[in-house]
Design a protein around this motif. Structure first.
Motif, PDB file in Angstrom:
ATOM      1  N   GLY A   1      47.145  51.823  50.986  1.00  0.00           N
ATOM      2  CA  GLY A   1      47.754  51.194  49.822  1.00  0.00           C
ATOM      3  C   GLY A   1      48.138  49.752  50.100  1.00  0.00           C
ATOM      4  O   GLY A   1      47.952  48.871  49.246  1.00  0.00           O
ATOM      5  N   ARG A   2      48.670  49.520  51.270  1.00  0.00           N
ATOM      6  CA  ARG A   2      49.041  48.155  51.658  1.00  0.00           C
ATOM      7  C   ARG A   2      47.795  47.278  51.763  1.00  0.00           C
ATOM      8  O   ARG A   2      47.800  46.115  51.336  1.00  0.00           O
ATOM      9  CB  ARG A   2      49.792  48.183  52.996  1.00  0.00           C
ATOM     10  N   ALA A   3      46.724  47.830  52.323  1.00  0.00           N
ATOM     11  CA  ALA A   3      45.481  47.068  52.455  1.00  0.00           C
ATOM     12  C   ALA A   3      44.906  46.719  51.085  1.00  0.00           C
ATOM     13  O   ALA A   3      44.471  45.588  50.848  1.00  0.00           O
ATOM     14  CB  ALA A   3      44.469  47.859  53.268  1.00  0.00           C
ATOM     15  N   ARG A   4      44.904  47.691  50.185  1.00  0.00           N
ATOM     16  CA  ARG A   4      44.379  47.439  48.846  1.00  0.00           C
ATOM     17  C   ARG A   4      45.212  46.383  48.110  1.00  0.00           C
ATOM     18  O   ARG A   4      44.670  45.542  47.376  1.00  0.00           O
ATOM     19  CB  ARG A   4      44.368  48.739  48.032  1.00  0.00           C
ATOM     20  N   ASP A   5      46.512  46.419  48.330  1.00  0.00           N
ATOM     21  CA  ASP A   5      47.390  45.426  47.704  1.00  0.00           C
ATOM     22  C   ASP A   5      47.058  44.023  48.211  1.00  0.00           C
ATOM     23  O   ASP A   5      46.980  43.068  47.419  1.00  0.00           O
ATOM     24  CB  ASP A   5      48.849  45.773  48.007  1.00  0.00           C
ATOM     25  N   LEU A   6      46.841  43.893  49.514  1.00  0.00           N
ATOM     26  CA  LEU A   6      46.503  42.591  50.067  1.00  0.00           C
ATOM     27  C   LEU A   6      45.140  42.109  49.570  1.00  0.00           C
ATOM     28  O   LEU A   6      44.971  40.943  49.209  1.00  0.00           O
ATOM     29  CB  LEU A   6      46.512  42.650  51.594  1.00  0.00           C
ATOM     30  N   ILE A   7      44.173  43.015  49.544  1.00  0.00           N
ATOM     31  CA  ILE A   7      42.836  42.647  49.068  1.00  0.00           C
ATOM     32  C   ILE A   7      42.891  42.183  47.619  1.00  0.00           C
ATOM     33  O   ILE A   7      42.256  41.192  47.236  1.00  0.00           O
ATOM     34  CB  ILE A   7      41.874  43.843  49.247  1.00  0.00           C
ATOM     35  N   SER A   8      43.689  42.879  46.811  1.00  0.00           N
ATOM     36  CA  SER A   8      43.862  42.471  45.418  1.00  0.00           C
ATOM     37  C   SER A   8      44.561  41.119  45.318  1.00  0.00           C
ATOM     38  O   SER A   8      44.188  40.260  44.512  1.00  0.00           O
ATOM     39  CB  SER A   8      44.657  43.540  44.666  1.00  0.00           C
ATOM     40  N   THR A   9      45.596  40.927  46.137  1.00  0.00           N
ATOM     41  CA  THR A   9      46.329  39.660  46.145  1.00  0.00           C
ATOM     42  C   THR A   9      45.409  38.496  46.489  1.00  0.00           C
ATOM     43  O   THR A   9      45.531  37.406  45.935  1.00  0.00           O
ATOM     44  CB  THR A   9      47.485  39.725  47.160  1.00  0.00           C
ATOM     45  N   PHE A  10      44.472  38.738  47.396  1.00  0.00           N
ATOM     46  CA  PHE A  10      43.522  37.700  47.794  1.00  0.00           C
ATOM     47  C   PHE A  10      42.396  37.509  46.777  1.00  0.00           C
ATOM     48  O   PHE A  10      41.520  36.660  46.971  1.00  0.00           O
ATOM     49  CB  PHE A  10      42.913  38.033  49.156  1.00  0.00           C
ATOM     50  N   GLY A  11      42.387  38.313  45.713  1.00  0.00           N
ATOM     51  CA  GLY A  11      41.378  38.172  44.677  1.00  0.00           C
ATOM     52  C   GLY A  11      40.005  38.679  45.069  1.00  0.00           C
ATOM     53  O   GLY A  11      38.990  38.203  44.542  1.00  0.00           O
ATOM     54  N   LEU A  12      39.966  39.682  45.959  1.00  0.00           N
ATOM     55  CA  LEU A  12      38.696  40.223  46.429  1.00  0.00           C
ATOM     56  C   LEU A  12      38.340  41.509  45.695  1.00  0.00           C
ATOM     57  O   LEU A  12      39.213  42.239  45.243  1.00  0.00           O
ATOM     58  CB  LEU A  12      38.775  40.499  47.936  1.00  0.00           C
ATOM     59  N   ASP A  13      37.041  41.781  45.604  1.00  0.00           N
ATOM     60  CA  ASP A  13      36.523  42.979  44.950  1.00  0.00           C
ATOM     61  C   ASP A  13      36.081  43.970  46.025  1.00  0.00           C
ATOM     62  O   ASP A  13      35.282  43.636  46.902  1.00  0.00           O
ATOM     63  CB  ASP A  13      35.331  42.596  44.065  1.00  0.00           C
ATOM     64  N   GLU A  14      36.612  45.192  45.961  1.00  0.00           N
ATOM     65  CA  GLU A  14      36.291  46.194  46.981  1.00  0.00           C
ATOM     66  C   GLU A  14      34.823  46.597  46.993  1.00  0.00           C
ATOM     67  O   GLU A  14      34.346  47.173  47.976  1.00  0.00           O
ATOM     68  CB  GLU A  14      37.162  47.442  46.775  1.00  0.00           C
ATOM     69  N   SER A  15      34.106  46.311  45.940  1.00  0.00           N
ATOM     70  CA  SER A  15      32.687  46.677  45.893  1.00  0.00           C
ATOM     71  C   SER A  15      31.782  45.630  46.535  1.00  0.00           C
ATOM     72  O   SER A  15      30.579  45.860  46.714  1.00  0.00           O
ATOM     73  CB  SER A  15      32.252  46.897  44.440  1.00  0.00           C
TER      74      SER A  15
END
Length: 248
Positions: A124-138
């Motif tokens: 959850g923390r990783a996903r939050d950071l990735i979202s904060t950085f404006g990155l797409d998980e796909s």
């Protein structure tokens, strides 16, 4: 590996005199070149420490040794009271200066990989950071710029609930305009009792975040102390002190 220590590898030795990271007479040689030369260091918990120095001064070698990924040294090294090994690696999150993630994988695969590999990984923390950085998980890593890949790696490393974070030049490949955002991402979930040791030559960008610094040259510590104390003693900014030390 040849180490000198009166303690067994699994014996814990965290004391007020020996910090969360403690090094005594650490020496590393690559053939005829000495990378670390009898280095002594104690770093307490609850600190953000800048590991500063020119390229080739031994910063990366020190981090690799503390992380337990380089073992051909002499001296005594303790992380969380343990010599580098399974016990120390369990509490250390290490971000090397080069990525070991496969180019063809997607960000979501990296999340799964870290979740499988590290018991303290907080997805959850990783996903939050990735979202904060404006990155797409796909997105695949090979489709990303160097700066975007840096953000993925930082998100993964800082999402572990580790006691010691070792970051090797985490913002060196990032556009100056993006550095503040990445620094905020590094610091946003840092636990109060953890230790963050970050190697960098970009002193100005990190100065406001640092509690203390370790300046290295030719494999040795040439200056260390609290940032506020050093500023007061020298009557200068940390960046100015750094430049003065490496001009001499």
């Amino acid at each position: 590996m040849t180490t000198t220590s009166a303690l067994s590898p699994g014996e814990s030795t965290v004391t007020p005199e020996r910090g969360l990271v403690s090094v005594r007479d650490l020496t590393v040689r690559y053939g005829s070149r000495t990378a670390l030369d009898g280095l002594d260091l104690d770093l307490p918990a609850g600190q953000i420490v800048g590991l500063l120095g020119e390229n080739g001064c031994g910063k990366s070698t020190l981090l690799k040794t503390l992380a337990g990924v380089y073992a051909d040294y002499t001296g005594d090294v303790r992380v969380g009271g343990h010599a580098p090994g399974p016990e120390s690696k369990a509490i250390v999150s290490y971000l090397p200066d080069t990525s070991s993630l496969p180019d063809q994988v997607r960000v979501r695969y990296c999340l799964d990989l870290f979740g499988d590999f590290f018991g303290d990984f907080d997805e959850g923390r990783a996903r939050d950071l990735i979202s904060t950085f404006g990155l797409d998980e796909s997105m695949r890593l090979k489709e990303m710029s160097k700066g975007m890949r840096e953000k993925v790696q930082i998100s993964l490393a800082m999402a572990r609930r580790a006691r010691v974070f070792l970051l090797d030049e985490p913002i060196s490949g990032v556009d100056p305009a993006a550095r503040d955002g990445i620094l905020d991402g590094i610091l946003r979930n840092l636990e109060p009792g953890s230790l963050l040791l970050v190697a960098t030559h970009l002193v100005h960008d990190l100065e406001t975040a640092l509690d203390s610094v370790v300046m290295m040259r030719h494999g040795r510590v040439v200056l260390t102390g609290g940032v506020d104390d050093l500023r007061a003693e020298h009557g200068a900014s940390l960046d100015q002190i750094f430049r003065k030390v490496y001009r001499s």
